[in-house]
Enzyme design. Structure first.
Site, PDB file in Angstrom:
ATOM      1  N   LEU A 164       0.944  -1.229  -0.061  1.00  0.00           N
ATOM      2  CA  LEU A 164       0.021  -0.025  -0.017  1.00  0.00           C
ATOM      3  C   LEU A 164       0.732   1.212  -0.191  1.00  0.00           C
ATOM      4  O   LEU A 164       1.816   1.219   0.525  1.00  0.00           O
ATOM      5  CB  LEU A 164      -0.939  -0.019   1.335  1.00  0.00           C
ATOM      6  CG  LEU A 164      -1.938  -1.469   1.487  1.00  0.00           C
ATOM      7  CD1 LEU A 164      -2.727  -1.096   2.562  1.00  0.00           C
ATOM      8  CD2 LEU A 164      -2.630  -1.544  -0.066  1.00  0.00           C
ATOM      9  N   GLN A 180      -8.811  -0.627 -16.533  1.00  0.00           N
ATOM     10  CA  GLN A 180      -9.382  -1.513 -15.362  1.00  0.00           C
ATOM     11  C   GLN A 180     -10.501  -1.077 -14.803  1.00  0.00           C
ATOM     12  O   GLN A 180     -11.571  -1.692 -14.678  1.00  0.00           O
ATOM     13  CB  GLN A 180      -8.100  -1.760 -14.397  1.00  0.00           C
ATOM     14  CG  GLN A 180      -8.900  -2.488 -13.123  1.00  0.00           C
ATOM     15  CD  GLN A 180      -7.912  -2.795 -12.145  1.00  0.00           C
ATOM     16  OE1 GLN A 180      -7.215  -3.677 -12.355  1.00  0.00           O
ATOM     17  NE2 GLN A 180      -7.728  -2.116 -11.031  1.00  0.00           N
ATOM     18  N   HIS A 200      -3.212   4.235  -2.454  1.00  0.00           N
ATOM     19  CA  HIS A 200      -4.177   3.357  -2.083  1.00  0.00           C
ATOM     20  C   HIS A 200      -5.006   4.100  -0.823  1.00  0.00           C
ATOM     21  O   HIS A 200      -6.269   3.987  -0.571  1.00  0.00           O
ATOM     22  CB  HIS A 200      -3.617   2.211  -1.636  1.00  0.00           C
ATOM     23  CG  HIS A 200      -3.286   1.215  -2.527  1.00  0.00           C
ATOM     24  ND1 HIS A 200      -1.684   0.750  -2.603  1.00  0.00           N
ATOM     25  CD2 HIS A 200      -3.863   0.679  -3.378  1.00  0.00           C
ATOM     26  CE1 HIS A 200      -1.610   0.125  -3.628  1.00  0.00           C
ATOM     27  NE2 HIS A 200      -2.714  -0.190  -4.024  1.00  0.00           N
ATOM     28  N   SER A 258       2.558   3.835  -7.387  1.00  0.00           N
ATOM     29  CA  SER A 258       2.323   2.294  -7.847  1.00  0.00           C
ATOM     30  C   SER A 258       3.143   1.690  -7.022  1.00  0.00           C
ATOM     31  O   SER A 258       4.121   1.927  -6.444  1.00  0.00           O
ATOM     32  CB  SER A 258       2.643   2.176  -9.038  1.00  0.00           C
ATOM     33  OG  SER A 258       2.967   1.002  -9.548  1.00  0.00           O
TER      34      SER A 258
HETATM   35  O1  PAF Z   1      -5.793  -2.771  -9.288  1.00  0.00           O
HETATM   36  C1  PAF Z   1      -5.508  -3.727  -8.496  1.00  0.00           C
HETATM   37  O2  PAF Z   1      -4.674  -3.597  -7.590  1.00  0.00           O
HETATM   38  C2  PAF Z   1      -6.013  -4.903  -8.910  1.00  0.00           C
HETATM   39  O3  PAF Z   1      -6.064  -5.111 -10.250  1.00  0.00           O
HETATM   40  C3  PAF Z   1      -7.290  -5.382  -8.305  1.00  0.00           C
HETATM   41  C4  PAF Z   1      -8.677  -4.569  -8.681  1.00  0.00           C
HETATM   42  C5  PAF Z   1      -7.088  -5.322  -6.900  1.00  0.00           C
HETATM   43  C6  PAF Z   1      -7.805  -6.881  -8.730  1.00  0.00           C
HETATM   44  O4  PAF Z   1      -6.870  -7.966  -8.124  1.00  0.00           O
END
Ligand code: PAF
Length: 281
Positions: free
Chosen positions: A32, A154, A36, A186
């Site tokens: 994290l 995503q 996050h 990241s």
């Molecule tokens: O973005 C991420 O960290 C991953 O792709 C997720 C959404 C937790 C799915 O494993």
């Protein structure tokens, strides 16, 4: 803060939450960082309770070495979450808790979104993402789930997933947080040496330049400009640069009035693959 390592106990705990209470969900793969934490803080501000999952999902990795080297820092993650004010539940399962006998993904049709950019370069990646996000949403049953815009493709795919599977959850996209030098935050940044970390800001600088020039420069010229910028940098290898329609994610060859565009980059900084994106209009 309570930590569950098994879905049964998590589901049991969540079943005793009053119907009037709002549950927010932040799925993560751990390691994290402040990006996050901004999602978790937003979720805490909008819900009574926030579930954070920490699970490195094997089915979304198309490269075994990348999966093996993905940073795992559960103790640090737990410390960060413990310091938050608010009602946080952590779900930290083993692979066997989410995948029974076969660690495989379902095949999805996301209406073509899965065939662009990351889909072209990471075969099966979005089937893995769809599989795990669907499993997690069905376990946690949140009112709202939060995803970062760094993984913009995503985010669009998760929105499509909940509409295909008719899952009663609102999906919220959250802005990219950046390091001082502009590099998008990241978990993978933890693998960069100090020198490569600094050099990696070429991704942000180039996206910014494209954003500034977008209104008066053709897409062909912008594509050439980005290729040139990366050729001049010996530390980063451009995998792709694309200007795409924000809705369809299809590569844009020319600009159409009324369409929204976004620039996307994937590049290798040594062995570490970084992605980023920026709105253009
Ligand atoms: O973005 C991420 O960290 C991953 O792709 C997720 C959404 C937790 C799915 O494993």
């Amino acid at each position: 803060m309570v930590i569950h390592t098994q879905k049964e106990t998590l589901v049991k705990a969540l079943s005793s939450v009053a119907k009037s209470e709002k549950i927010g969900f932040v799925p993560t793969m751990g390691a994290l960082h402040q990006g996050h934490m901004s999602l978790v803080n937003k979720a805490l501000g909008e819900n009574d309770l926030v579930v954070v999952s920490i699970f490195v999902n094997p089915t979304q990795f198309n490269n075994i070495a990348d999966l093996a080297k993905y940073p795992r820092t559960p103790e640090d993650d737990i410390l960060l979450l413990k310091n938050l004010k608010g009602n946080v539940i952590v779900y930290l399962p083993e692979v066997s808790d989410l995948y029974n006998d076969s660690v495989s993904s379902k095949k999805y049709n996301f209406g073509g979104l899965e065939n662009e950019m990351e889909g072209k370069h990471r075969s099966g990646h979005f089937d893995g993402v769809g599989t795990i996000v669907s499993k997690l949403l069905k376990i946690v049953k949140p009112n709202t789930a939060y995803f970062g815009e760094k993984d913009f493709q995503q985010l669009q795919i998760v929105k499509k997933l909940v509409s295909i599977e008719k899952l009663p959850v609102k999906i919220v996209g959250c802005p990219i947080l950046r390091e001082k030098n502009g590099l998008a935050m990241s978990s993978r940044n933890k693998r960069l040496s100090a020198k490569i970390f600094e050099e990696s800001n070429i991704i942000y600088k180039t996206l910014k330049e494209v954003q500034e020039k977008f209104s008066y420069t053709s897409i062909a010229d912008l594509n050439a400009l980005v290729a040139e910028r990366f050729l001049q940098n010996p530390y980063l290898n451009l995998e792709y640069f694309e200007i795409a329609n924000e809705k369809t994610l299809k590569t844009a060859k020319r600009k159409n009035k009324g369409s929204k565009y976004r620039a996307f980059i994937a590049a290798f900084a040594g062995e570490v693959r970084l992605i980023d994106n920026m709105p253009l209009n």
